[in-house]
Design a protein around this motif. Sequence first.
Motif, mmCIF file in Angstrom:
data_model
loop_
_atom_site.group_PDB
_atom_site.id
_atom_site.type_symbol
_atom_site.label_atom_id
_atom_site.label_comp_id
_atom_site.label_asym_id
_atom_site.label_seq_id
_atom_site.Cartn_x
_atom_site.Cartn_y
_atom_site.Cartn_z
ATOM 1 N N VAL A 181 39.755 -40.073 6.570
ATOM 2 C CA VAL A 181 38.881 -39.895 7.157
ATOM 3 C C VAL A 181 37.604 -40.718 6.344
ATOM 4 O O VAL A 181 37.524 -40.422 6.081
ATOM 5 C CB VAL A 181 38.474 -37.963 6.702
ATOM 6 C CG1 VAL A 181 37.433 -37.776 8.114
ATOM 7 C CG2 VAL A 181 40.022 -37.724 7.011
ATOM 8 N N GLN A 182 37.083 -40.683 7.845
ATOM 9 C CA GLN A 182 35.798 -41.649 8.050
ATOM 10 C C GLN A 182 35.025 -40.866 7.888
ATOM 11 O O GLN A 182 34.653 -39.979 8.119
ATOM 12 C CB GLN A 182 35.515 -42.512 9.095
ATOM 13 C CG GLN A 182 37.228 -43.167 9.270
ATOM 14 C CD GLN A 182 36.987 -44.723 7.996
ATOM 15 O OE1 GLN A 182 36.202 -45.633 7.644
ATOM 16 N NE2 GLN A 182 38.630 -44.595 7.680
ATOM 17 N N ALA A 183 34.069 -41.559 7.401
ATOM 18 C CA ALA A 183 32.365 -41.063 6.912
ATOM 19 C C ALA A 183 31.484 -40.926 8.557
ATOM 20 O O ALA A 183 31.439 -42.183 9.332
ATOM 21 C CB ALA A 183 31.370 -42.168 5.893
ATOM 22 N N LEU A 184 31.404 -39.614 8.489
ATOM 23 C CA LEU A 184 31.034 -39.057 9.764
ATOM 24 C C LEU A 184 28.995 -38.522 9.530
ATOM 25 O O LEU A 184 29.198 -38.152 8.761
ATOM 26 C CB LEU A 184 31.707 -38.362 10.759
ATOM 27 C CG LEU A 184 32.888 -38.705 11.110
ATOM 28 C CD1 LEU A 184 33.095 -37.493 11.993
ATOM 29 C CD2 LEU A 184 32.637 -39.842 12.194
ATOM 30 N N ALA A 240 40.786 -32.562 9.540
ATOM 31 C CA ALA A 240 41.274 -33.780 8.805
ATOM 32 C C ALA A 240 40.665 -33.531 7.714
ATOM 33 O O ALA A 240 41.444 -34.626 6.694
ATOM 34 C CB ALA A 240 40.287 -34.713 9.651
ATOM 35 N N LYS A 272 37.165 -32.009 14.401
ATOM 36 C CA LYS A 272 38.063 -33.238 14.409
ATOM 37 C C LYS A 272 37.932 -33.302 12.733
ATOM 38 O O LYS A 272 38.887 -33.276 12.133
ATOM 39 C CB LYS A 272 37.942 -34.139 14.954
ATOM 40 C CG LYS A 272 38.452 -34.186 16.567
ATOM 41 C CD LYS A 272 38.039 -35.547 17.565
ATOM 42 C CE LYS A 272 38.521 -35.165 18.762
ATOM 43 N NZ LYS A 272 38.496 -36.255 19.755
ATOM 44 N N ALA A 273 37.095 -33.438 12.727
ATOM 45 C CA ALA A 273 36.440 -33.919 11.228
ATOM 46 C C ALA A 273 37.329 -32.399 10.371
ATOM 47 O O ALA A 273 37.503 -32.354 9.323
ATOM 48 C CB ALA A 273 35.016 -34.191 10.867
ATOM 49 N N HIS A 276 37.808 -33.206 6.305
ATOM 50 C CA HIS A 276 36.263 -34.090 6.026
ATOM 51 C C HIS A 276 36.004 -33.277 4.677
ATOM 52 O O HIS A 276 35.394 -31.901 4.929
ATOM 53 C CB HIS A 276 35.959 -34.317 6.544
ATOM 54 C CG HIS A 276 34.718 -35.517 6.817
ATOM 55 N ND1 HIS A 276 33.370 -35.122 6.167
ATOM 56 C CD2 HIS A 276 34.067 -36.174 7.198
ATOM 57 C CE1 HIS A 276 32.686 -36.010 5.927
ATOM 58 N NE2 HIS A 276 33.166 -36.955 6.649
ATOM 59 N N ALA A 282 32.835 -31.203 6.297
ATOM 60 C CA ALA A 282 32.628 -31.170 6.758
ATOM 61 C C ALA A 282 32.070 -28.940 6.849
ATOM 62 O O ALA A 282 31.584 -28.664 7.426
ATOM 63 C CB ALA A 282 34.344 -30.814 7.864
ATOM 64 N N LEU A 300 27.967 -35.830 10.006
ATOM 65 C CA LEU A 300 28.255 -34.464 10.360
ATOM 66 C C LEU A 300 27.482 -33.645 10.842
ATOM 67 O O LEU A 300 27.379 -32.612 12.429
ATOM 68 C CB LEU A 300 28.935 -34.154 9.714
ATOM 69 C CG LEU A 300 30.697 -34.513 9.179
ATOM 70 C CD1 LEU A 300 31.446 -34.037 8.399
ATOM 71 C CD2 LEU A 300 30.971 -34.483 10.547
#
Length: 251
Positions: free
Chosen positions: A33-36, A52, A48-49, A54, A57, A38
């Motif tokens: 899970v890529q850094a977002l 997955a 989606k995060a 995250h 999240a 958020l």
Amino acid sequence: MSSRPTPPPVRPRAEPGAERRGGEAARPVRGAVQALPLVATDDVALAKAAAAGHPGAATVIWTRFAPLVRRLLRRTLGPGDEVEDHVQETFLRFFRLVGELRDPALLQSYVVGITLRVAREALRRRRLRRWLTLTPSGVLPEAAGVSADPAARAAVLRLYALLDQVDDRSRVLFVLRYIEGLELTEIGRALGCSLATVKRHLARATQRILAGASRDPVLAGYVDAPGGLAERVAGEGRDEGDGRDEGVRRG
């Protein structure tokens, strides 16, 4: 004697689609899970995060939707000590079921739907015990100053007593439309039913609640006042006939 040239270091092949920065290929780990960012992201990316796993999240979803969940529960059930417990239960269910969300764009509707299921289960349990939690602080959150007005407070309590006399579906529909102010299409998505079903059951629920409120000596003045419930219901009927209500027009 000549020396052999030193071979260049072997670099691992970057994953397809990896972006090059400063001549070096970024190597995203497959399945990670890529850094977002958020906090600033939209509902689609946030859903989606969450699905997955995250790590950030959960906090963002709580911050974004807890006020809505708390308000819906308070308005549907009536304020009480149980509300915070139901808020916690709603989010526990959400994170357990978020992987089943098919359309990430409907994240808010998904949260609202889970909230309403929690609320309806609480109402059924209360009916079995034949009691409903109502307190002197049972006022709508945005109704500033109502708690200090005995007449308005009495009206709110009478309204919740009236809502306790109707079935759970009627109560939820009435609260979502006339207290929360949701569009008919939003209500349909939250409850998982068609617009025609929402309109049909809402009309029946409103007619019953409006009739009961009009007979109540405390509520009647609020119902028949300018801008009151009777006027709003009548205005909605005119809008439906003229096709001005967006939710109705789409039906």
